[in-house]
Design an enzyme around this catalytic site. Structure first.
Site, PDB file in Angstrom:
ATOM      1  N   TYR A   1       0.991  -1.254  -0.155  1.00 53.74           N
ATOM      2  CA  TYR A   1       0.012   0.137   0.085  1.00 53.74           C
ATOM      3  C   TYR A   1       0.803   1.388   0.081  1.00 53.74           C
ATOM      4  CZ  TYR A   1       0.827   0.802   4.953  1.00 53.74           C
ATOM      5  OH  TYR A   1       1.474   1.261   6.319  1.00 53.74           O
TER       6      TYR A   1
ATOM      7  N   LYS B   1       6.625  -1.876   1.925  1.00 51.08           N
ATOM      8  CA  LYS B   1       5.564  -1.382   2.835  1.00 51.08           C
ATOM      9  C   LYS B   1       4.256  -2.415   2.457  1.00 51.08           C
ATOM     10  CE  LYS B   1       3.221   3.017   3.179  1.00 51.08           C
ATOM     11  NZ  LYS B   1       3.309   3.241   4.721  1.00 51.08           N
TER      12      LYS B   1
ATOM     13  N   GLU C   1      11.904   2.364  14.069  1.00 53.01           N
ATOM     14  CA  GLU C   1      11.022   3.550  13.623  1.00 53.01           C
ATOM     15  C   GLU C   1       9.658   3.322  14.758  1.00 53.01           C
ATOM     16  OE1 GLU C   1       9.465   2.663   9.654  1.00 53.01           O
ATOM     17  OE2 GLU C   1       9.817   0.563   9.926  1.00 53.01           O
TER      18      GLU C   1
ATOM     19  N   LEU D   1      11.041   1.192   7.200  1.00 55.42           N
ATOM     20  CA  LEU D   1      10.431   1.692   5.807  1.00 55.42           C
ATOM     21  C   LEU D   1      11.148   3.052   5.574  1.00 55.42           C
ATOM     22  CD1 LEU D   1       8.093   1.209   3.741  1.00 55.42           C
ATOM     23  CD2 LEU D   1       6.901   3.084   5.097  1.00 55.42           C
TER      24      LEU D   1
HETATM   25  N1  PDD Z   1       2.797   5.184   7.348  1.00 52.94           N
HETATM   26  N2  PDD Z   1       7.326   3.713   8.975  1.00 52.94           N
HETATM   27  C1  PDD Z   1       6.051   2.988   9.006  1.00 52.94           C
HETATM   28  C2  PDD Z   1       6.099   1.764   9.704  1.00 52.94           C
HETATM   29  C3  PDD Z   1       5.083   3.484   8.167  1.00 52.94           C
HETATM   30  O1  PDD Z   1       4.082   2.678   8.311  1.00 52.94           O
HETATM   31  C4  PDD Z   1       4.917   4.989   7.970  1.00 52.94           C
HETATM   32  C5  PDD Z   1       3.866   5.613   6.975  1.00 52.94           C
HETATM   33  C6  PDD Z   1       6.376   5.566   7.766  1.00 52.94           C
HETATM   34  C7  PDD Z   1       6.705   6.907   7.237  1.00 52.94           C
HETATM   35  O2  PDD Z   1       6.572   6.758   5.867  1.00 52.94           O
HETATM   36  P1  PDD Z   1       5.754   8.154   4.952  1.00 52.94           P
HETATM   37  O3  PDD Z   1       6.692   9.401   5.151  1.00 52.94           O
HETATM   38  O4  PDD Z   1       6.373   7.696   3.417  1.00 52.94           O
HETATM   39  O5  PDD Z   1       4.676   8.251   5.230  1.00 52.94           O
HETATM   40  C8  PDD Z   1       7.324   5.035   8.437  1.00 52.94           C
HETATM   41  C9  PDD Z   1       1.552   5.701   6.724  1.00 52.94           C
HETATM   42  C10 PDD Z   1       1.178   6.839   6.825  1.00 52.94           C
HETATM   43  C11 PDD Z   1       0.363   4.594   7.333  1.00 52.94           C
HETATM   44  O6  PDD Z   1       0.502   3.223   7.379  1.00 52.94           O
HETATM   45  O7  PDD Z   1      -0.847   5.156   7.327  1.00 52.94           O
END
Ligand code: PDD
Length: 285
Positions: free
Chosen positions: A33, A149, A182, A207
């Protein structure tokens, strides 16, 4: 206003927005996703999100369901039909529908695509950023490829719930060496005692956040020093500031970790400045 979702080629009213019981996303979490910020009705950093989607799909050997340009059109149309000004657009691609068998289905099985969009409370989000948030820490019990992801998010779900139950907004995962990897849905950062802005390298243990990547550019442009290195919970508690990044929260100051204050227990100037700077650096299309 009624919501609309894109499901496998059709824009459907919310109550009819369903996937098949043998969708491999539903049965095996066999899918990936993306979550993109929507600002002023437009997608933020679309190109980077599409590149990450292609990489995630490639790692799992799932075909791109359509070109990045065509996916962009579907995402924009979903945003438009739901009249989202400020919020997020969610895109999910699974390996498709097939009789339940762990191994891949026959070649040619079409990946399944779902797109939703919804408004976020930007005023509430700003108010939260003014106060800062609390995080709790937990052992990182995820698989070894969290750089992909995938929609397999059970450890993240349990971690976020644990945070909620302790009155915190996010959970930080900590690896076996005591280093923070993270958050359950965000990347983790600190501002060190000597003013460097630090986050862990984007190897297979985290991620690679799009917000993280864009912010690295913004840090240099703000004349700050960036350092890619892991840190412990003790490092974070001794830091001047801590914050998280994600598409939905941008740069969110962290003021408490496991109930203990970070710095003076208030959002700091660096996180505040970077939250502003991010807005100038992100690409809106
Ligand atoms: N989450 N790490 C994890 C485990 C994440 O699920 C996300 C993002 C990030 C940050 O990635 P980005 O800057 O590309 O949003 C880091 C999204 C927002 C979610 O699961 O809703």
């Amino acid at each position: 206003m009624s919501r609309i979702a894109y499901v496998n080629g059709r824009y459907r009213p919310w109550r009819d927005a369903t996937v098949h019981v043998e969708d491999r996303g539903y049965q095996f979490a066999d899918g990936v996703y993306e979550v993109c910020e929507v600002r002023g009705g437009r997608m933020v950093d679309e190109r980077r999100h599409m590149a990450r989607l292609e990489r995630s799909l490639g790692e799992l050997r799932i075909a791109m369901p359509m070109s990045p340009a065509a996916l962009g059109i579907v995402m924009r149309e979903t945003i438009r039909r739901n009249r989202v000004e400020n919020g997020i657009v969610y895109l999910q691609v699974s390996r498709g529908v097939a009789r339940r068998d762990h191994a891949f289905p026959l070649p040619g099985t079409a990946p399944a695509v779902v797109v939703t969009a919804r408004a976020l409370d930007s005023v509430g989000n700003e108010a939260t950023a003014e106060k800062g948030i609390a995080v709790v820490t937990l052992p990182d019990n995820r698989w070894a490829r969290v750089d992909i992801k995938t929609i397999a998010l059970l450890p993240n779900v349990l971690a976020k719930q644990a945070a909620r139950e302790q009155g915190a907004r996010e959970a930080w995962f900590v690896d076996r060496d005591g280093k923070v990897t993270e958050g359950s849905s965000s990347n983790a950062w600190i501002v060190t005692g000597d003013g460097k802005v630090a986050t862990r390298a984007a190897d297979t243990a985290i991620l690679r956040g799009i917000t993280r990547d864009v912010l690295i550019g913004a840090i240099a442009a703000e004349g700050l020093t960036f350092e890619e290195r892991p840190f412990t919970v003790a490092d974070a508690l001794a830091a001047r500031e801590a914050f998280l990044t994600s598409a939905s929260q941008i740069v969110m100051p962290i003021v408490r970790i496991d109930g203990k204050p970070v710095g003076d227990g208030k959002p700091g100037p660096v996180a505040r400045a970077l939250r502003e700077a991010f807005r100038r650096h992100a690409q809106v299309a």
